[in-house]
Scaffold this motif. Structure first.
Motif, PDB file in Angstrom:
ATOM      1  N   HIS A 194      -6.281  -0.767   3.750  1.00 30.34           N
ATOM      2  CA  HIS A 194      -5.171   0.020   4.312  1.00 30.34           C
ATOM      3  C   HIS A 194      -5.372   1.520   4.114  1.00 30.34           C
ATOM      4  O   HIS A 194      -4.737   2.321   4.792  1.00 30.34           O
ATOM      5  CB  HIS A 194      -3.842  -0.406   3.682  1.00 30.34           C
TER       6      HIS A 194
ATOM      7  N   TYR B  23      -0.903 -10.528  11.707  1.00 25.22           N
ATOM      8  CA  TYR B  23      -2.047 -10.281  10.822  1.00 25.22           C
ATOM      9  C   TYR B  23      -3.270 -11.062  11.315  1.00 25.22           C
ATOM     10  O   TYR B  23      -4.363 -10.520  11.480  1.00 25.22           O
ATOM     11  CB  TYR B  23      -1.724 -10.734   9.395  1.00 25.22           C
TER      12      TYR B  23
ATOM     13  N   GLU C 210       0.822  -1.200   0.000  1.00 25.09           N
ATOM     14  CA  GLU C 210       0.000   0.000   0.000  1.00 25.09           C
ATOM     15  C   GLU C 210       0.862   1.258   0.000  1.00 25.09           C
ATOM     16  O   GLU C 210       1.941   1.273   0.557  1.00 25.09           O
ATOM     17  CB  GLU C 210      -0.928   0.013   1.220  1.00 25.09           C
TER      18      GLU C 210
ATOM     19  N   HIS D  72      -7.620  -6.408   1.056  1.00 24.23           N
ATOM     20  CA  HIS D  72      -6.628  -6.078   2.091  1.00 24.23           C
ATOM     21  C   HIS D  72      -5.974  -4.719   1.803  1.00 24.23           C
ATOM     22  O   HIS D  72      -5.925  -3.844   2.673  1.00 24.23           O
ATOM     23  CB  HIS D  72      -5.565  -7.187   2.129  1.00 24.23           C
TER      24      HIS D  72
ATOM     25  N   GLU E  91      -2.266  -4.095  10.090  1.00 22.67           N
ATOM     26  CA  GLU E  91      -2.365  -5.415   9.453  1.00 22.67           C
ATOM     27  C   GLU E  91      -3.513  -6.267  10.007  1.00 22.67           C
ATOM     28  O   GLU E  91      -4.132  -7.026   9.266  1.00 22.67           O
ATOM     29  CB  GLU E  91      -1.032  -6.152   9.557  1.00 22.67           C
TER      30      GLU E  91
END
Ligand SMILES: [Zn+2]
Length: 435
Positions: A294, A366, A266, A290, A313
């Motif tokens: 972010h 995570y 990201e 995902h 995360e």
């Protein structure tokens, strides 16, 4: 934007990164880049304010040749050692004094070495990318490389006209002159230096209008696969806005670099994937969700200390489960049970809220992070959990956050104190049972 977080201790995970004594409010980067020889010739102008009296100060910068350093337009003395540029202004700066520092530098940008491999500016087969998290920013510009020091940016990059250039924020200029083109991007929302990025390649773009405009930037031959694989991103944005609150930036750009990448990464207002993440069958849609998440968790709300990495995360991983649930796939409950089972079979020697610097990208951070949120959701109930998440993103929009900020907020929203839950999930080593 200049603001200080009072009473916050300095990040102890990366003590050699970032500097004290001043805050940068704006970065103005003028970059001239030749793709073939990977040659960067640049000028960076930083507008800053001294937060203490300064006889000298330091910037983070990789092994470039620095031609000169100007402070408020006057030459200062400088010295380079390891990845620091030590600057002595011609006159000492008083606390509260605003100043500009301009650094002219040239060299071959290359990734900085780190426990997580090379980070930052990376040469591709035919182009470049920047993946700065967490310490790669000095690989291409002088900065105060602290995640808790956000600033606005203007990035201007000149390169051969055959290439397409993307940087953070909105494109405010594109000028062709002879064989080169200058691209200008401005990022008004405050941004941590590690989230600054440029992407250079022989790319085509696909614009998708909408309340949050999307731009897909990709190698021409991959157009069909890219459009299909990112085809549900609009629905994804809507699903996340419902759960997390408004998308925090003006637009969202996805770059599919013309190379294979180990993992997507990201940047602010942008995510970068490799051609290996695009199979034309939505095989990596979990990662699409995902990286999009972010933008809320990591880019708008940025950790103040790297030990709080689960706030990025864990939340982005939970967003994968939420998207699966929202799009008719496996429920978050099913994900949680499966991952709980897998984590139970792994070493339980990691403290989620303080995993240790070498383990900030450990997969257990995570998954346990996502499980913590799911445990909290089950305990609080839907009616309290999602309003809490929306307050979290609203209260700290474009700011910096700590684990304690989050637990305090949850405390306010929960009917029963979640303190024992946090003690076990965030601060204990043993994997707690799912509520
Ligand atoms: Zn992530």
């Amino acid at each position: 934007m200049i603001e200080d977080v009072p009473g916050l201790e300095r990040c102890t995970y990366l003590p050699e990164h970032g500097n004290d004594g001043y805050r940068v409010g704006h970065y103005d980067l003028e970059l001239d880049y030749r793709v073939g020889p990977n040659r960067l010739s640049a000028s960076a102008r930083l507008s800053a304010v001294a937060t203490a009296p300064l006889v000298r100060f330091d910037l983070d910068l990789g092994p470039f040749r620095v031609a000169r350093v100007l402070i408020d337009g006057r030459a200062g003395r400088f010295r380079q050692r390891r990845d620091k540029l030590h600057v002595t202004p011609p006159r000492a700066l008083g606390a509260g004094q605003r100043f500009t520092v301009e650094v002219r530098y040239t060299g071959n940008p290359r990734p900085v070495t780190s426990p997580w491999g090379g980070l930052g500016w990376e040469q591709l087969t035919d182009g470049s990318l920047v993946a700065g998290q967490p310490t790669g920013a000095p690989s291409w510009f002088p900065c105060n490389d602290r995640a808790d020091h956000k600033a606005s940016f203007r990035i201007s990059l000149t390169t051969a006209s055959a290439y397409h250039v993307v940087a953070n924020g909105r494109e405010t200029g594109r000028r062709r002159s002879g064989a080169t083109t200058t691209w200008v991007y401005e990022q008004d929302e405050p941004m941590a230096p590690y989230l600054a990025s440029v992407q250079i390649g022989r790319y085509q773009t696909t614009e998708i209008p909408g309340r949050v405009p999307q731009r897909l930037v990709h190698p021409g031959p991959a157009a069909g696969r890219v459009r299909y694989d990112f085809g549900r991103q609009g629905e994804m944005i809507a699903a996340f806005e419902e759960r997390f609150g408004p998308y925090p930036f003006g637009a969202y750009t996805v770059v599919v670099a013309d190379d294979e990448l180990e993992i997507p990464v990201e940047a602010q207002g942008m995510s970068v994937f490799g051609t290996n993440h695009v199979d034309g069958r939505r095989g990596a849609e979990r990662l699409v969700a995902h990286e999009l998440a972010h933008q809320w968790f990591g880019n708008s709300l940025t950790l103040a200390r790297w030990r709080d990495i689960w706030l990025h995360e864990g939340f982005a991983t939970y967003a994968e489960w939420l998207w699966a649930e929202a799009s008719g796939g496996e429920s978050a409950d099913e994900h949680a049970l499966r991952w709980h089972g897998r984590l139970a079979g792994q070493p339980q020697d990691l403290v989620l809220a303080d995993p240790g610097v070498e383990r900030i990208f450990d997969d257990r951070v995570y998954k346990r992070g996502a499980l913590t949120l799911h445990a909290l959701r089950r305990t609080m109930g839907e009616g309290r959990f999602f309003p809490m998440l929306r307050e979290w993103t609203a209260a700290h929009r474009h700011g910096t956050v700590t684990t304690e900020d989050f637990t305090r907020l949850a405390e306010r929203h929960a009917a029963q104190t979640p303190e024992p839950l946090f003690a076990a999930w965030l601060y204990g080593r043993r994997l707690p049972r799912l509520p």
